[in-house]
Motif scaffolding. Sequence first.
Motif, PDB file in Angstrom:
ATOM      1  N   MET A   1      15.614  -3.095 -17.053  1.00  0.00           N
ATOM      2  CA  MET A   1      14.213  -3.520 -17.337  1.00  0.00           C
ATOM      3  C   MET A   1      13.887  -3.326 -16.073  1.00  0.00           C
ATOM      4  SD  MET A   1      13.544  -7.090 -17.147  1.00  0.00           S
ATOM      5  CE  MET A   1      11.164  -7.219 -16.863  1.00  0.00           C
ATOM      6  N   ARG A   2      13.797  -1.489 -16.338  1.00  0.00           N
ATOM      7  CA  ARG A   2      13.780  -0.686 -15.630  1.00  0.00           C
ATOM      8  C   ARG A   2      11.277  -0.023 -15.620  1.00  0.00           C
ATOM      9  NH1 ARG A   2      12.864   5.511 -16.336  1.00  0.00           N
ATOM     10  NH2 ARG A   2      13.199   7.053 -15.049  1.00  0.00           N
ATOM     11  N   ALA A   3      11.234   0.789 -15.328  1.00  0.00           N
ATOM     12  CA  ALA A   3       9.955   0.845 -15.108  1.00  0.00           C
ATOM     13  C   ALA A   3       9.338   2.114 -14.357  1.00  0.00           C
ATOM     14  CB  ALA A   3       8.677  -0.233 -15.087  1.00  0.00           C
ATOM     15  N   ARG A   4       8.147   2.774 -14.500  1.00  0.00           N
ATOM     16  CA  ARG A   4       8.025   3.460 -13.790  1.00  0.00           C
ATOM     17  C   ARG A   4       6.542   2.751 -12.963  1.00  0.00           C
ATOM     18  NH1 ARG A   4       8.317   9.805 -15.924  1.00  0.00           N
ATOM     19  NH2 ARG A   4       7.885   7.980 -17.687  1.00  0.00           N
ATOM     20  N   VAL A   5       6.718   3.476 -11.459  1.00  0.00           N
ATOM     21  CA  VAL A   5       5.073   3.476 -10.936  1.00  0.00           C
ATOM     22  C   VAL A   5       4.883   4.657  -9.956  1.00  0.00           C
ATOM     23  CG1 VAL A   5       3.768   2.764  -8.555  1.00  0.00           C
ATOM     24  CG2 VAL A   5       5.959   1.765  -8.973  1.00  0.00           C
TER      25      VAL A   5
ATOM     26  N   PRO B   1      24.556   1.392 -13.041  1.00  0.00           N
ATOM     27  CA  PRO B   1      23.332   2.173 -12.153  1.00  0.00           C
ATOM     28  C   PRO B   1      22.429   3.027 -12.849  1.00  0.00           C
ATOM     29  CG  PRO B   1      25.313   1.295 -11.101  1.00  0.00           C
ATOM     30  CD  PRO B   1      26.061   1.536 -12.609  1.00  0.00           C
ATOM     31  N   THR B   2      23.581   3.709 -13.431  1.00  0.00           N
ATOM     32  CA  THR B   2      23.065   5.188 -13.729  1.00  0.00           C
ATOM     33  C   THR B   2      21.465   5.126 -15.159  1.00  0.00           C
ATOM     34  OG1 THR B   2      23.793   6.014 -15.925  1.00  0.00           O
ATOM     35  CG2 THR B   2      24.623   6.532 -13.806  1.00  0.00           C
ATOM     36  N   ILE B   3      20.918   4.435 -15.568  1.00  0.00           N
ATOM     37  CA  ILE B   3      19.766   4.139 -16.005  1.00  0.00           C
ATOM     38  C   ILE B   3      18.484   4.902 -14.927  1.00  0.00           C
ATOM     39  CG2 ILE B   3      18.423   2.512 -16.797  1.00  0.00           C
ATOM     40  CD1 ILE B   3      20.391   3.058 -19.072  1.00  0.00           C
ATOM     41  N   TYR B   4      19.149   4.022 -13.785  1.00  0.00           N
ATOM     42  CA  TYR B   4      17.710   4.358 -12.476  1.00  0.00           C
ATOM     43  C   TYR B   4      18.343   6.389 -12.103  1.00  0.00           C
ATOM     44  CZ  TYR B   4      16.557  -0.595 -13.467  1.00  0.00           C
ATOM     45  OH  TYR B   4      16.861  -1.647 -13.963  1.00  0.00           O
ATOM     46  N   ASP B   5      17.727   6.983 -11.786  1.00  0.00           N
ATOM     47  CA  ASP B   5      17.047   8.320 -11.804  1.00  0.00           C
ATOM     48  C   ASP B   5      18.019   8.091  -9.958  1.00  0.00           C
ATOM     49  OD1 ASP B   5      14.544   9.348 -13.113  1.00  0.00           O
ATOM     50  OD2 ASP B   5      16.479   9.297 -14.118  1.00  0.00           O
ATOM     51  N   PHE B   6      17.108   6.956  -9.469  1.00  0.00           N
ATOM     52  CA  PHE B   6      17.255   6.665  -7.276  1.00  0.00           C
ATOM     53  C   PHE B   6      18.715   6.747  -7.938  1.00  0.00           C
ATOM     54  CE2 PHE B   6      17.617   2.351  -6.458  1.00  0.00           C
ATOM     55  CZ  PHE B   6      16.999   1.797  -7.526  1.00  0.00           C
ATOM     56  N   LEU B   7      19.583   6.287  -8.472  1.00  0.00           N
ATOM     57  CA  LEU B   7      20.595   5.803  -8.571  1.00  0.00           C
ATOM     58  C   LEU B   7      21.795   6.159  -8.353  1.00  0.00           C
ATOM     59  CD1 LEU B   7      21.330   1.944  -9.492  1.00  0.00           C
ATOM     60  CD2 LEU B   7      20.745   2.190  -6.970  1.00  0.00           C
ATOM     61  N   LYS B   8      21.242   7.529  -9.505  1.00  0.00           N
ATOM     62  CA  LYS B   8      22.398   7.981 -10.349  1.00  0.00           C
ATOM     63  C   LYS B   8      23.375   9.143  -9.020  1.00  0.00           C
ATOM     64  CE  LYS B   8      20.539   9.809 -13.869  1.00  0.00           C
ATOM     65  NZ  LYS B   8      19.481   9.880 -14.572  1.00  0.00           N
ATOM     66  N   PRO B   9      22.911   9.397  -7.856  1.00  0.00           N
ATOM     67  CA  PRO B   9      23.366  10.168  -6.923  1.00  0.00           C
ATOM     68  C   PRO B   9      24.149   9.632  -6.371  1.00  0.00           C
ATOM     69  CG  PRO B   9      21.041  10.782  -6.571  1.00  0.00           C
ATOM     70  CD  PRO B   9      20.584   9.374  -7.382  1.00  0.00           C
TER      71      PRO B   9
ATOM     72  N   GLN C   1       0.370  -1.241   0.451  1.00  0.00           N
ATOM     73  CA  GLN C   1      -0.405   0.259   0.032  1.00  0.00           C
ATOM     74  C   GLN C   1       0.783   1.380   0.025  1.00  0.00           C
ATOM     75  OE1 GLN C   1      -3.410   0.017   2.533  1.00  0.00           O
ATOM     76  NE2 GLN C   1      -2.975   1.780   2.893  1.00  0.00           N
ATOM     77  N   ALA C   2       0.771   2.065  -0.894  1.00  0.00           N
ATOM     78  CA  ALA C   2       1.725   3.028  -0.864  1.00  0.00           C
ATOM     79  C   ALA C   2       0.604   4.810  -0.576  1.00  0.00           C
ATOM     80  CB  ALA C   2       1.198   3.660  -3.154  1.00  0.00           C
ATOM     81  N   THR C   3       1.967   4.740   0.067  1.00  0.00           N
ATOM     82  CA  THR C   3       1.645   6.247   1.602  1.00  0.00           C
ATOM     83  C   THR C   3       2.037   7.250   0.464  1.00  0.00           C
ATOM     84  OG1 THR C   3       3.436   5.999   2.582  1.00  0.00           O
ATOM     85  CG2 THR C   3       2.366   4.663   3.179  1.00  0.00           C
ATOM     86  N   LYS C   4       2.788   7.296  -0.126  1.00  0.00           N
ATOM     87  CA  LYS C   4       2.764   8.849  -1.088  1.00  0.00           C
ATOM     88  C   LYS C   4       2.369   8.994  -2.515  1.00  0.00           C
ATOM     89  CE  LYS C   4       7.439   9.174  -0.803  1.00  0.00           C
ATOM     90  NZ  LYS C   4       9.056   9.741   0.107  1.00  0.00           N
ATOM     91  N   THR C   5       2.746  10.443  -2.453  1.00  0.00           N
ATOM     92  CA  THR C   5       2.047  10.025  -4.402  1.00  0.00           C
ATOM     93  C   THR C   5       3.110  10.393  -5.157  1.00  0.00           C
ATOM     94  OG1 THR C   5       0.964  12.709  -4.432  1.00  0.00           O
ATOM     95  CG2 THR C   5      -0.186  11.022  -4.368  1.00  0.00           C
ATOM     96  N   GLY C   6       3.231  10.255  -6.284  1.00  0.00           N
ATOM     97  CA  GLY C   6       4.667  10.414  -7.454  1.00  0.00           C
ATOM     98  C   GLY C   6       5.676   9.716  -7.905  1.00  0.00           C
ATOM     99  N   GLU C   7       6.173   9.632  -8.965  1.00  0.00           N
ATOM    100  CA  GLU C   7       6.851   8.747  -9.833  1.00  0.00           C
ATOM    101  C   GLU C   7       8.019   8.198  -8.882  1.00  0.00           C
ATOM    102  OE1 GLU C   7       6.558  11.189 -13.228  1.00  0.00           O
ATOM    103  OE2 GLU C   7       8.179  10.102 -13.061  1.00  0.00           O
ATOM    104  N   PHE C   8       7.701   6.796  -8.724  1.00  0.00           N
ATOM    105  CA  PHE C   8       8.925   5.933  -8.112  1.00  0.00           C
ATOM    106  C   PHE C   8       9.233   5.066  -9.443  1.00  0.00           C
ATOM    107  CE2 PHE C   8       7.842   8.014  -3.749  1.00  0.00           C
ATOM    108  CZ  PHE C   8       6.572   7.651  -4.300  1.00  0.00           C
ATOM    109  N   GLU C   9      10.954   3.805  -9.192  1.00  0.00           N
ATOM    110  CA  GLU C   9      10.940   3.630 -10.218  1.00  0.00           C
ATOM    111  C   GLU C   9      11.380   2.117  -9.515  1.00  0.00           C
ATOM    112  OE1 GLU C   9      14.286   5.726 -10.239  1.00  0.00           O
ATOM    113  OE2 GLU C   9      14.782   5.140 -12.834  1.00  0.00           O
TER     114      GLU C   9
ATOM    115  N   GLY D   1      19.898   0.557  -2.752  1.00  0.00           N
ATOM    116  CA  GLY D   1      18.920   0.123  -3.622  1.00  0.00           C
ATOM    117  C   GLY D   1      19.658  -0.632  -4.903  1.00  0.00           C
ATOM    118  N   GLN D   2      21.249  -0.281  -5.118  1.00  0.00           N
ATOM    119  CA  GLN D   2      21.308  -0.920  -6.475  1.00  0.00           C
ATOM    120  C   GLN D   2      21.480  -2.037  -6.363  1.00  0.00           C
ATOM    121  OE1 GLN D   2      25.020   1.507  -6.926  1.00  0.00           O
ATOM    122  NE2 GLN D   2      26.192  -0.486  -8.511  1.00  0.00           N
ATOM    123  N   MET D   3      20.959  -2.709  -7.361  1.00  0.00           N
ATOM    124  CA  MET D   3      20.907  -3.717  -7.687  1.00  0.00           C
ATOM    125  C   MET D   3      22.285  -4.562  -8.152  1.00  0.00           C
ATOM    126  SD  MET D   3      18.478  -2.057  -8.474  1.00  0.00           S
ATOM    127  CE  MET D   3      18.141  -2.490 -10.533  1.00  0.00           C
TER     128      MET D   3
END
Lengths: 259, 223, 593
Positions: free
Chosen positions: B198-202, C479-487, B176-184, C471-473
């Motif tokens: 294999m990147r997608a977005r939530v 890793p830089t493909i993912y925005d959350f890993l760039k930092p 259950q997500a608790t905040k709005t926005g975009e995540f990977e 979160g780096q798999m």
Amino acid sequence: MTGRIFSVVGGMFLLTVCSKGDNSHVQAAPPAVDPAPASATAAATAGGTISGKIKFTGTAPRNPAIDMSEEAACKSKYTTPPTEENVVAGPANALANVFVYVSAGVPAGQTFPAPATPVVLDQSGCRYHPHVFGVMVGQSVEIRNSDPVLHNIKAVAKKNRPFNVSQPSAGMKTTRTFTAPEVTVNLQCNVHGWMHAWVGVRPDPFYAVSGPDGSFSITGLPPGTYTIEAWHEKFGTQTATVTIAGTETKTANLTFAAR
Amino acid sequence: MRWWLPDAGSTFAGPIDTMFLVILILTGIALVIVEVGVVAFVIRYRARPGRKAFYTHGSTRAEVIWTAIPAVTMVALGLVSNHYWVMMKDKESVPPNAIPIGVHGKQFEWQVSYVGADGKLGTDDDVTVRNQLHIPVNQPVAIELTSEDVIHSFFVPEFRVKQDAVPGMHITAWFQATKTGEFEIGCAELCGMGHYKMRARVFVHTPDEYTAWLAQQAAGGSE
Amino acid sequence: MSTVAPVRSEAHDTHHAPMSFWQKYIFSTDHKIIGIQFLFVSLFFLLVGGLLAMQIRWQLGFPGKPMPGGGILPESMISGGVILPEYYIQLVTMHGTFMVFFAIMPLLVGVYANFLIPLKLGAHDMAFPRINMWSFWLALLAGLIMVAGFFVPDGAPRAGWTMYAPLSARPDLSGATYSQQLWSISIVVLGLSSVMGSVNYITTIINHRAPGMSFFRMPLSVWSLFITAILAVLALPVLQGAAIMLLFDQTIGTHFFDPVAGGQALLWQHLFWFFGHPEVYILILPAMGMVSDIVANGSRKPIFGYYSMVFAMIGIAFLGWIVWGHHMFMSGMNPTLGSTFMVSTLLIAVPSAVKVFNWLGTMWRGNLHLHVPMLNAIGFVSMFTIGGLSGIFMAATPVDIPIHDTQFIVAHIHYVLFGGSLFALFAAIPFWYPKMFGRLMDERIGKIHFWLTFITYNLTFFPMHIIGMGGQMRRIYDPTIYDFLKPQQPMNEFISYSAFALFAVQFLFMFNFLWSLKKGKVAPQNPWNDNGLEWSLPNPAPHGNWAPKTPNVYRGPYEFSAPEAGDADFLPQTKKLPTDRDPVPASISGGGH
């Protein structure tokens, strides 16, 4: 004890060696430099021509739009959303991207050297350009990545050796060659599932791909009776028989039924 | 540069992050005891002329103490862990009102399927989208994970959600997500050369946004 | 003496006609030569594994940048100097494979089980010397088959060293064809080598202990190798079976692991990890045993809690059979199984903790001689502690959810395998070097190597905990493909620089090892004033060890600073004091030929 070990290890080696292999080999050929679009056989410029128009009856199915939101670098290359290329219809139900080739009638034993010029397949905007193309056995296909993203090129082939190579960045080039005739080999990108290209591999230069107006032209045919086959990725195949006596142009129009 | 777990984005993050912190403190204490001990002993008991080592074969009392304390700690940790594990992973724990969404892993994309008007997954009115998971905030979602070819793993770091997608299996992962926005979303199981891509977005929507998005899909959104 | 040739006693010459070079050094049945053969080959594979790691670190630190020296690799691996994704996953796969199967395992077991067991028990050789020789040659063959994977069409296997199916079973999905089959064959051959070795170790330990060498007078190094051999003989065949099933899936059309025709993907994981978890204890127990010997020696005190140490190892080995599912918490197996495996995994932390406290207890109030082996052994204790403690995060199943298959796990693996096993080897190699080669490795280079390794090693692997938390798999090419890993990318760069430095420092060790073979200080008979039986022999130890005699053992292995020793701070196991009585001769003695 020693003998048993050897027979076990040897047995496993035999298993590997005698396993289902395949009969073809992909060799990486150096990219060609020659830009001249000359065909290889002397006979090709002289000889008969089969030309015609490809149409379809019925209603063309809708080509779905491709959502490239998850690949910004490709999406930005389009002003309007791109659509799939399953059925490329022109004016008056013309059918483009049909691979037309001579399936029978070429005298047995005649060989045609493959051109030195490679066929260039470009990945740009997360699409293959061209979508359908022909290549001769032994002729190089030079695959280029013009996108700054990963594409893999997976060749799904039955008569040729399958391959799967990646190009993670722009500017990369890979060359592949097919060693057996096959209509068609499917090239696909697994990262961008909408990307497909179709390759007709032929042992002779007697093939063509229909243009946006549905027209095609196969030249350089020696006198004889030929069966031509037209292949479309969605609508299947159609055939026609044409006899060439000398250097005339014969017309063969083919019609598919939309499905 | 982050020095900690990602920002919390689901109801699971609270318990997991707290447990992480507790374990960090417990192991930190053990680590300090051992490392300070090593350094102190190396300095204090360094060989010097005329010194002799203290000849002893051990101490049963010490053995009992330093066996019992770790054992009790591990048992306690296990009990707490199991409580949350069952809550997060057990099939019976999936909330009955969780929205079913199909996530089909394939080399190298995530195909996300949304129920159509009939509210059921796997029927003809499902809408399938590449690499985009759209969910409403503050509502449980049950992902039905499947795979086309090899093992993939559905991983959303902010949600503290990870579950392998196995060919031949249907696995439910709820959150259950608790905040709005975009995540990977990333793939967390090596699946071939395109594994890293294999990147997608939530997209976590407000309830209104979510309803609007669903309607847009039903009207024939894009491929 | 300056050569490696063993001294042969006159009495011994009556056993053999003079041996040719081939019999003496190449096709030797002498356990010591076989141990040395394993040493050279395994150190070579350690170097190979390190070279693969350098390429991995290049790509992770500088994704998409052309790698220096990349030009020598073929187009299928590198394009314009840039490592390709399909080559990257070959790198991570083969790095793990070579390090686990062909470097660490043979360095700990192939070298030291072979070299130490007869020497430390008073035996002349192993129970089955010819099978022992086969064990080495099969291991070498397996290694060559594995290396061949890089040179066959389509390149090396690339499903990770864990080879998860169906990716590993389906060449059309992985891209690896012949090499995947070679992998299976190599594993089967390696398993044979391991089982043969284990049979020798177990039999020799049970049957060929010198008079007075009861089980509870054996040094902990031998105990650890004994327990390890039992693990190996039971675990390797499971892997062999799984490898054969995988081979059949690829070649003769079975579908054990492919659900397309009724197979089960998870079956591979259960089989692999049922072997895999005992395997990691195979990779750590001998290290623990040798560290115990060396810490006691360096502290000049008996090991603290000898019996606890033995039972802790037995406990670890026993529990090690029932924890395999902790590698599969996210796999989709029944969550209830996850609960049971969590319990057993948390429990296995206890005997490991007991051992760490006992090593501390050994150092406590000791008279610490910080020679190079002791420094590295202390390094083992402090680094293994970190590796073991990080395991608790993963054992707690909810916490495993965010960190499974991330760099956090990679950090854990390397803290126990490098911080643990490899540091133990950096202790063991110089410690028993004089026994092998008759010379000492240079102490000063050894100390510089230790400190520089310790620093660069921690700078390389500790930050991986943090980027894993971020979160780096695992096994991702960029890793830089993912925005959350760039930092976090600057941290990846930092780790890569540290790794390059760590690798460079190892040349000090390589130089020291090779140079000392010919130029090292000639070693006195017992350079470390140790109590083990091996030090009652000349350096290097002669063929046949004490043959035709067998030593008598009068006490346990760690009687350092015993009051009976008088002024000396050690009391060898074989030294007979006036108060000692001769032990009853064993019914089977000597061993070997």
